[in-house]
Design a protein around this motif. Structure first.
Motif, PDB file in Angstrom:
ATOM      1  N   ASP A  37     -26.795  76.195  16.932  1.00 42.95           N
ATOM      2  CA  ASP A  37     -25.844  75.489  17.495  1.00 42.95           C
ATOM      3  C   ASP A  37     -25.493  73.963  16.950  1.00 42.95           C
ATOM      4  OD1 ASP A  37     -24.538  77.118  19.760  1.00 42.95           O
ATOM      5  OD2 ASP A  37     -26.807  77.237  20.376  1.00 42.95           O
ATOM      6  N   SER A 121     -25.877  76.509  27.022  1.00 39.43           N
ATOM      7  CA  SER A 121     -24.390  76.986  27.194  1.00 39.43           C
ATOM      8  C   SER A 121     -24.244  77.926  28.433  1.00 39.43           C
ATOM      9  CB  SER A 121     -23.972  77.919  25.914  1.00 39.43           C
ATOM     10  OG  SER A 121     -23.021  78.845  26.326  1.00 39.43           O
ATOM     11  N   LYS A 158     -23.757  72.741  29.288  1.00 37.65           N
ATOM     12  CA  LYS A 158     -24.305  72.026  28.274  1.00 37.65           C
ATOM     13  C   LYS A 158     -25.145  70.958  28.860  1.00 37.65           C
ATOM     14  CE  LYS A 158     -22.501  73.846  24.662  1.00 37.65           C
ATOM     15  NZ  LYS A 158     -23.359  73.871  23.209  1.00 37.65           N
TER      16      LYS A 158
END
Lengths: 286, 154, 746
Positions: A37, A121, A158
């Protein structure tokens, strides 16, 4: 590639102690695990000038250790390692199934379970599986360590409840005894493989001898800012028989615990309907 | 200074440690066979083998490659002496525009080495992280299956 | 034909891809692989609004601009246009922007990362204006963007008396069909490099389909004569139409930076920029009113087509033309009217994408058969059998089909090979069982695709191609047709070797370089094999005559070397260049849009088998079976590669690819969110080649490049309808659409 390596400072601690000290000194630094990520954001030029603390030398944090009543999974265990671990395969098949749907083999070889959680996420594919397995997260920082229940780890899109300078060291997953009567992992993504999920479900069901529900755990991802257990439906069904009426009511109650939205990947309507269908199918035992 | 092996050769990189592996390969070692297609870990064109396992080299900072081994398409063979998998791709029409080919080959190579299954569905699943827009995958899957048979015969 | 085939040594055989080994070893050089020591990296400052006046640019005084080269519209030495059909698109916006992502300024720096960083230090001040973002708003003239009515181009085809025939029909079936943007999603992003030679020649090289389009655009933008611009194709990682016109823009940008800096400059887009800024397939709305007799004979077709062109004309008129010419499908009907237009919106210009207007209109006409089938109670296979083109049929433009008409053969072979009728029955039974977790269905579609440029287009192009015999006995094919993965190199080599009777390894294909090869037109429109391949063959026949006259032949390398010394004399080589000559039987009238729209058509039928999950509405395509009449497969393996690849792209178009736009800009400009098929999404694709030779194609070949893109989407949509009974007439058919339809219904 829009990131500038020359403008990125990277620290490479060799021990957990060094890593935690580095983060104490620079709480805004970005911990780097598998990079699946972080590097995407870096490539897009979004992390200019940030300091990165590379955790990849903390080899001990990648171990998967089986105990008598639980398994302890190091935060740096990759999705591939989890799929290969005999004990995880035996005891936590939903987690294995979830790991197998994350990206493709290239991502599974790099992405880590700790990184996945820390990234928080809403579409994290392992989260519904973890949510029903109810692990404890071992968090460490320069000032100490604490256990965080999985249900307490996410604060929003997040966002985690980890403090600045705090890292996930490991997860302890308790073995399920007795074993569930029925279980489900299902990811509904944008395509057959390498997809970001529109809704992702994990379920565990224990029926007693009379066929009534001893316990239900059902979790959904991608349908709320964070992964959600269907507390209302779970409570409602406890001690009830699974018949058309109780199942219909559970599906109705599902709406109490999720808040799907329209976004570029799907619609609120679809996420809601499909989540209900998956719950119904699971409860109907089809 | 970061030391690692590429296609069996020792290499040392002295630049910024956060340089991506793909850039080290392409710009510093001039191994331009590894391609960048998306920078998101989605297309797989940049796939190389890191300690034998496929990874997206656009998502790997070179500092994490210290002491490890990297294999790229350049290590599979040469036009004069194609590797088995490369030969099967050529004969079965597995490469068209060629841009996804190096990454596709590396993922397939790892699948074969692992002794992965060679039925249609297993190969497709193994290659799920490598997008191809030209072939519709059929000839790629056939090439990998053919290579698995050829490897088995040896 | 059979006996002929036996004599053919190369044609009709699956020769190995010529540049295959280099590609398989990672040695093929794409633009970003070219070593250009000391080159600068260029980036593009783009509009963040759909429409408005640019008040000015502000450069952050704290940034080290002395390390950069900056270019704006005022640095353009020639005309500020990307020359194409109508010179309306500026190379750099000057004073106003008309779509999001419109290029405004360029910055170059030694470091790519620093160049991107520089972009963050420029502010554009705008005076925004109300944008026009949809076809409906454009037609309603919410604002005038183009001319008096926002229409870039209109076409009308009229055959017979449609209104009368509709009035006299037993049934009239109406339907509306919608198709979205589609991104080409080649895996190599667009990129160009440019530099200026000491003699002032501007050289650009990069990823492109049409070297002479770039050449023409650079001449105009830089005010240079033909000889001072040189365009060289680098190895190109896929095009699909997406590298037809936009490379002229990027080449211009790289050249502007090169001119100003005096250095080589590379501009290589990343995925986000490529997806957001470059051209897409035109979205379209197509409406049908179809009149039929009770027994399913087609009596009248009234079709209306509107496409969204985006902010500039670019290729829209020709895309619309092809869409118009295919809108009635491969069926004979005495009364046809097609009214088509393409309109302006404040969105990035749409452009070429494999099929070029035809997939849009063919989707509509083909799926419409399912609707007709419902109202008549006759299955759509029977309806197609009653109406499909045959030898002697007359098309909507009045073209009489006099040879190579494989429509019915494709239909029958695909239906037979897939077991279409039996499977439909089996699926009907399956769908009756409520315990099954899926619905299953099979659908079918039939299309035609005209190869080469439309109508008189090939005459205007007047393409040249040739062959060269070098002094050392090598045969070199000279054409501007690019290898973009489809197999140009291999196919041209086979045609040349076969024609000359030469060994394949004595033949090579020159890399497209405007300094070396003649202008054989663009690599588009399924024309490379059929049109340019025929030129190559003619040129080779001339060379063969000379070789025969010299009594040397071309049977092996030694014979060629001896012949070469005789034929070349003191020259380094002997060239044979031929020019396109229109077949005398082809007549076309641009004014009335009547006549022979194309020299010949290719045909394809596709059968889709799929299942739909009852809980998630996910569609899984189980298999695709297709039969395609391409005249003659010069190289069956490559031809199949085209068919399978095009079929997979169309599967994406049908089910997955869903570009999301907001304020005229693509929101999901990433491969993570713009979803193209992976290997597990793609089913086994079974191909049957049907070869009805065309007398004017080389060895009987017709076009193959675009045809496979036309046919699967309507077949898949029909199969979804068969499986679920849910009518979705817009693409992509997402689980969300099906879920919505299902709930609206029950």
């Amino acid at each position: 590639m829009r990131g500038d390596p020359g403008a990125t400072t990277v620290l490479r601690p060799a021990t957990p102690r060094q890593a935690l000290d580095a983060l104490r000194r620079e709480p805004r630094a970005l911990p780097l695990a598998g990079g699946t990520d972080l590097m995407v954001s870096w490539n897009a030029g979004l992390l200019g000038g940030r300091t990165v603390v590379d955790l990849s030398r903390l080899r001990s944090w990648a171990a998967i250790r089986s105990g008598r009543e639980s398994v302890v999974v190091g935060a740096l265990a990759t999705h591939a390692a989890l799929q290969e671990s005999a004990v995880v395969r035996r005891e936590f098949p939903l987690l294995v199934a979830a790991c197998a749907t994350i990206g493709a083999v290239q991502i599974q070889n790099r992405g880590t379970i700790g990184g996945n959680i820390a990234n928080a996420s809403p579409a994290g594919d392992t989260f519904p599986a973890l949510a029903v397995y109810e692990p404890l997260i071992q968090a460490v920082s320069a000032s100490g360590r604490r256990l965080i229940a999985f249900s307490e780890i996410f604060a929003g899109v997040k966002k985690t409840t980890l403090c600045p300078g705090e890292l996930i060291e490991s997860l302890e997953l308790p073995f399920l005894r007795p074993k569930p009567s029925r279980q489900l992992f299902r990811k509904v993504g944008t395509r057959a493989a390498q997809a970001i999920s529109k809704t992702v479900a994990a379920g565990l069901l224990w029926l007693d001898k009379k066929g009534t529900v001893a316990e239900l755990r059902f979790a959904l991802g991608s349908v709320a800012p964070t992964v959600r257990r269907l507390s209302a439906a779970e409570r409602f069904l406890a001690g009830k028989r699974l018949d058309a009426d109780s199942i219909a009511e559970a599906c109705r109650l599902l709406e109490k615990d999720i808040s799907p939205i329209d976004d570029i990947r799907s619609t609120r309507h679809y996420r809601l309907e499909v989540s209900k269908n998956l719950l119904r199918q699971f409860l109907e035992g089809r | 200074m970061i030391a690692f092996k590429v296609n069996g050769k020792k290499r040392v990189f002295k630049g910024a440690p956060f340089t991506r592996l793909i850039d080290v390969l392409r710009e510093h070692l001039r191994l331009t066979g590894t391609k960048e297609g998306c920078g998101e870990g989605e297309c797989g064109a940049c796939t190389v083998l890191l300690d034998g396992e496929p990874v997206n080299s656009c998502l790997v900072p070179v500092c994490q490659v210290e002491g490890r081994t990297v294999e790229t398409v350049e290590g599979l063979g040469s036009p004069e002496k194609l590797g088995v998998l490369q030969r099967c791709f050529l004969e079965r029409g597995g490469a068209q525009c060629g841009i996804c080919t190096p990454g596709m080959l590396m993922t397939a190579q790892a699948h074969l080495r692992r002794g992965g299954k060679s039925d249609d569905a297993s190969i497709r699943q193994a290659l799920a992280g490598n997008l191809c827009r030209c072939t519709g995958y059929r000839h790629i899957v056939e090439a990998v299956a053919e290579a698995a048979r050829a490897e088995g015969k040896r | 034909m059979k006996s002929l085939q036996k004599q053919e040594k190369f044609v009709g055989r699956s020769g190995l891809r010529r540049e295959g080994p280099a590609k398989l070893c990672g040695l093929a050089r794409y633009v970003d692989d070219l070593p250009l020591p000391g080159c600068l990296h260029g980036v593009t400052l783009r509009s963040s609004i759909p429409c408005g006046r640019i008040k000015g640019l502000r450069f952050d005084p704290a940034f080290a601009w002395d390390e950069c080269v900056v270019v704006t519209a005022k640095d353009i030495p020639g005309k500020n246009v990307v020359a194409l059909i109508e010179d309306d698109q500026p190379l750099l916006a000057d004073g106003r922007v008309r779509h999001p992502q419109e290029p405004i300024a360029l910055i170059a720096h030694l470091s790519r990362a620093r160049a991107y960083e520089a972009l963050k230090h420029v502010r554009v001040d705008y005076e925004p204006e109300e944008p026009v973002l949809t076809i409906e708003d454009s037609l309603a003239k919410k604002r005038l963007l183009h001319g008096a009515d926002n229409v870039f181009k209109r076409f009308e085809i009229v055959k017979g008396d449609v209104d009368k025939a509709l009035a006299e029909s037993d049934v009239v079936v109406s339907g509306e069909y919608r198709v979205p943007h589609q991104e080409q999603a080649y895996i190599e992003n667009n990129g160009m490099a440019a530099w200026v030679e000491k003699d002032g020649t501007l050289v650009v090289t990069g990823s492109l389909q049409c070297p002479y389009y770039v050449h023409k655009a650079l001449m105009k933008a830089f005010g240079l004569p033909e000889s001072k611009v040189r365009v060289v194709q680098a190895t190109t990682g896929g095009g699909f139409g997406g590298k037809e016109e936009y490379p002229s823009m990027i080449a211009g940008h790289a050249a502007l930076l090169a001119l100003k800096s005096g250095k080589a400059v590379k501009i290589v887009y990343d995925r986000a920029e490529d997806m957001a800024a470059t051209t897409k397939r035109h979205p379209a709305v197509v409406r049908h009113r179809t009149g039929l007799s009770k027994d399913g004979k087609l009596l009248a077709q009234d079709v209306e087509v509107v496409m969204d062109g985006g902010a500039y004309v670019t290729l829209s008129p020709v895309v619309l033309s092809r869409g118009t010419l295919h809108a009635a499908g491969p069926y004979e009907c005495d009364h046809v009217r097609v009214r088509a237009s393409v309109v302006a919106t404040n969105t990035p210009p749409n452009g070429a994408f494999r099929g070029f207007g035809a997939p849009q209109t063919l989707f509509a006409v083909e799926l419409h058969w399912e609707k007709i089938s419902q109202s008549l109670g006759i299955d759509s296979l029977t309806l197609r059998r009653k109406n499909a083109f045959d030898l002697g049929s007359t098309t909507a433009t009045g073209q009489k089909l006099s040879e190579s008409v494989g429509a019915r053969e494709c239909l029958e072979r695909a239906a037979l090979r897939s077991g279409y009728a039996a499977r439909r029955k089996r699926y009907d039974l399956w769908n009756k069982n409520p315990r099954n977790r899926t619905w299953r269905g099979a659908g079918l579609a039939l299309v035609h695709h005209g190869a080469g440029f439309t109508g008189s287009g090939e005459v205007y192009l007047a393409s040249k191609a040739g062959v060269e015999l070098t002094r050392d006995g090598r045969v070199v094919v000279l054409a501007a047709s690019t290898e973009i993965g489809q197999g140009t190199n291999t196919m041209f080599s086979q045609i040349a070797a076969e024609t000359l009777g030469a060994p394949l390894d004595c033949v090579e294909v020159a890399g497209p370089d405007t300094g070396r090869v003649p202008n054989s037109g663009p690599t588009v429109a399924s024309r490379t094999c059929m049109v340019v391949g025929a030129l190559v063959r003619r040129a080779c026949l001339q060379l063969k005559d000379e070789l025969d006259r010299a009594g040397r032949g071309a049977r092996d390398a030694a014979a060629l070397r001896r012949a070469a010394r005789l034929l070349c004399g003191r020259e380094a080589s002997r060239r044979f260049i031929v020019e396109y000559e229109p077949p005398p039987e082809v007549r076309w009238d641009d004014a009335s849009y009547k006549g022979d729209a194309y020299g010949v058509y290719s045909y394809a039928c596709c059968v889709a088998d799929l299942e739909v999950d009852k809980a998630t509405f996910e569609v899984r395509v189980l298999r695709l079976t297709t039969a395609q009449d391409i005249g003659k497969a010069i190289n069956p393996l490559l031809a199949e590669g085209q068919i399978v690849g095009g079929t997979a792209q169309a599967l994406g178009y049908a089910l997955l690819e869903n570009p999301v736009y907001k304020d005229g800009a693509m929101l999901n400009a990433q491969l993570t969110n713009y979803i193209i098929p992976t290997a597990p999404d793609t089913p086994p694709i079974d191909v049957e080649l049907v070869e009805r030779p065309y007398s004017r194609g080389p060895f009987g070949a017709k076009g193959v490049g675009e045809l496979p893109m036309d046919v699967p989407a309507p077949a898949i949509a029909a199969a979804v309808f068969h499986a679920t009974g849910l009518w979705v007439a817009s693409l992509p058919i997402t689980p969300e659409c099906l879920c919505r339809e299902f709930h609206d219904r029950f």
